[in-house]
Design an enzyme around this catalytic site. Structure first.
Site, mmCIF file in Angstrom:
data_model
loop_
_atom_site.group_PDB
_atom_site.id
_atom_site.type_symbol
_atom_site.label_atom_id
_atom_site.label_comp_id
_atom_site.label_asym_id
_atom_site.label_seq_id
_atom_site.Cartn_x
_atom_site.Cartn_y
_atom_site.Cartn_z
ATOM 1 N N GLU A 52 -6.736 4.430 7.905
ATOM 2 C CA GLU A 52 -6.579 5.857 7.602
ATOM 3 C C GLU A 52 -7.848 6.415 6.969
ATOM 4 O O GLU A 52 -8.204 7.574 7.179
ATOM 5 C CB GLU A 52 -5.346 6.057 6.696
ATOM 6 C CG GLU A 52 -4.059 5.885 7.509
ATOM 7 C CD GLU A 52 -2.868 5.368 6.728
ATOM 8 O OE1 GLU A 52 -2.871 5.429 5.486
ATOM 9 O OE2 GLU A 52 -1.928 4.874 7.376
ATOM 10 N N GLU B 278 -5.309 -5.365 10.476
ATOM 11 C CA GLU B 278 -4.275 -4.357 10.686
ATOM 12 C C GLU B 278 -4.528 -3.627 12.005
ATOM 13 O O GLU B 278 -5.292 -2.645 12.035
ATOM 14 C CB GLU B 278 -4.294 -3.337 9.545
ATOM 15 C CG GLU B 278 -4.054 -3.933 8.180
ATOM 16 C CD GLU B 278 -3.494 -2.888 7.227
ATOM 17 O OE1 GLU B 278 -2.380 -3.097 6.757
ATOM 18 O OE2 GLU B 278 -4.157 -1.870 6.988
ATOM 19 N N ASN C 180 0.862 -1.184 0.000
ATOM 20 C CA ASN C 180 0.000 0.000 0.000
ATOM 21 C C ASN C 180 0.897 1.233 0.000
ATOM 22 O O ASN C 180 1.481 1.572 1.030
ATOM 23 C CB ASN C 180 -0.892 -0.038 1.256
ATOM 24 C CG ASN C 180 -1.749 1.209 1.380
ATOM 25 O OD1 ASN C 180 -1.848 2.006 0.453
ATOM 26 N ND2 ASN C 180 -2.368 1.377 2.536
ATOM 27 N N GLY D 108 2.500 1.862 10.720
ATOM 28 C CA GLY D 108 3.441 2.975 10.573
ATOM 29 C C GLY D 108 4.146 3.345 11.865
ATOM 30 O O GLY D 108 4.782 4.395 11.951
ATOM 31 N N HIS E 284 -9.380 0.845 4.981
ATOM 32 C CA HIS E 284 -8.098 1.066 5.661
ATOM 33 C C HIS E 284 -8.326 1.990 6.865
ATOM 34 O O HIS E 284 -9.152 2.896 6.806
ATOM 35 C CB HIS E 284 -7.096 1.690 4.681
ATOM 36 C CG HIS E 284 -5.704 1.692 5.226
ATOM 37 N ND1 HIS E 284 -5.263 2.640 6.118
ATOM 38 C CD2 HIS E 284 -4.670 0.837 5.029
ATOM 39 C CE1 HIS E 284 -4.004 2.376 6.436
ATOM 40 N NE2 HIS E 284 -3.623 1.281 5.784
ATOM 41 N N SER F 119 3.456 -2.586 10.245
ATOM 42 C CA SER F 119 4.917 -2.595 10.385
ATOM 43 C C SER F 119 5.548 -3.940 10.026
ATOM 44 O O SER F 119 6.478 -4.405 10.694
ATOM 45 C CB SER F 119 5.326 -2.158 11.799
ATOM 46 O OG SER F 119 4.896 -0.836 12.033
HETATM 47 C C1 PEP Z 1 -0.734 -0.075 6.089
HETATM 48 O O1 PEP Z 1 -0.884 1.126 6.043
HETATM 49 O O2 PEP Z 1 -1.569 -0.827 5.536
HETATM 50 C C2 PEP Z 1 0.422 -0.590 6.787
HETATM 51 C C3 PEP Z 1 0.396 -1.819 7.201
HETATM 52 O O3 PEP Z 1 1.455 0.280 6.992
HETATM 53 P P1 PEP Z 1 2.895 -0.062 7.638
HETATM 54 O O4 PEP Z 1 3.380 -1.342 7.026
HETATM 55 O O5 PEP Z 1 3.754 1.104 7.308
HETATM 56 O O6 PEP Z 1 2.667 -0.223 9.110
#
Ligand code: PEP
Length: 250
Positions: A97, A167, A9, A173, A95, A213
């Site tokens: 966000e 997630e 992503n 992040g 997501h 992450s």
């Molecule tokens: C994401 O935004 O879907 C995600 C998993 O980000 P990151 O790997 O940076 O934690």
């Protein structure tokens, strides 16, 4: 057998030259076959270019978001038809966000899922809890409920178009990853929810990805868990080397 998937992503990163360079680097690094499907989600303006640039590779270009509306006066939105007209077959929906920054509710997300699968799109449906919810030990209920609201109206056939990405928001992040055991217990819980909502076959055949992450140094132990079928990767997907090393961990 459910599919193993590693999806990147890219969020609102990479302008056109950066997008082209990252795709070139990925294609250069694709020297062997991976045991998983590889997907990348560049920003909307570059989807068509990215789609065409990856036609000669095993990389699938997917969208980061889509409208629940079919067409009309919805400024700034992109419809399922528009994505399909440039060859896109898969979209990320829900997501954290989108939920936290743009106020997308479970109900809106359910509409987006429905609008997408009704037109034959594959959906990577994201769910996950905030840290406070986990501290209150309500994470299984909350995430189970996110899944229920988004998917309960789909037919069993449509469920074959669904991939779930668990997630935990506190891991996105932040550099803090869920332990493989935390990921496994939530994925097993979600598989159980799917068997209650649908049946055991759907529960067993739906891919459930972990996101939060994921890095080359933790991917192997996460992906080794029986109910973890790959990853949705943010930051580490912006480098071809780290993304491919993560895919290599499957
Ligand atoms: C994401 O935004 O879907 C995600 C998993 O980000 P990151 O790997 O940076 O934690």
């Amino acid at each position: 057998m459910r599919k193993q998937i590693v999806a990147g992503n890219w969020k609102m990163n990479c302008d056109l030259p950066d997008t082209q360079k990252l795709i070139t680097d990925l294609k250069t690094g694709l020297v062997k076959e991976f045991n998983c499907e590889l997907m990348i989600a560049p920003s909307t303006p570059f989807l068509y270019n990215a789609f065409n640039s990856t036609l000669d590779s095993d990389i699938e270009v997917i969208a980061q978001n889509v409208s629940e509306q079919e067409k009309g006066a919805f400024t700034g939105e992109t419809s399922v038809d528009m994505l399909q007209s440039i060859g896109i077959k898969t979209v990320i929906i829900g997501h954290s966000e989108r939920r936290d920054i743009y106020g997308e509710t479970n109900e809106l997300i359910a509409q987006k899922v429905k609008a997408s699968v009704n037109k034959g799109m594959r959906v990577i449906f994201c769910c996950g809890e905030h840290l406070e919810i986990r501290k209150e030990d309500k994470h299984f209920d909350l995430v189970g409920n996110q899944v229920k609201i988004a998917l309960q109206d789909l037919t069993e056939e449509q469920m074959s178009q669904i991939v779930i990405a668990y997630e935990p928001v506190w891991a996105i992040g932040t550099g803090e990853t869920a332990t493989p055991e935390q990921a496994q217990e939530m994925h097993a819980h979600l598989r159980n929810e799917l068997s209650v909502l649908f049946n055991d076959s759907i529960a067993q055949n739906t891919s459930i990805l972990y996101g939060g992450s994921v890095k080359p140094n933790n991917a192997a132990e996460l992906f080794a868990k029986p109910d973890v079928d790959g990853g949705l990767v943010g930051g580490a997907s912006l480098s071809a080397e780290s993304f491919l090393n993560i895919a290599n961990a499957i």
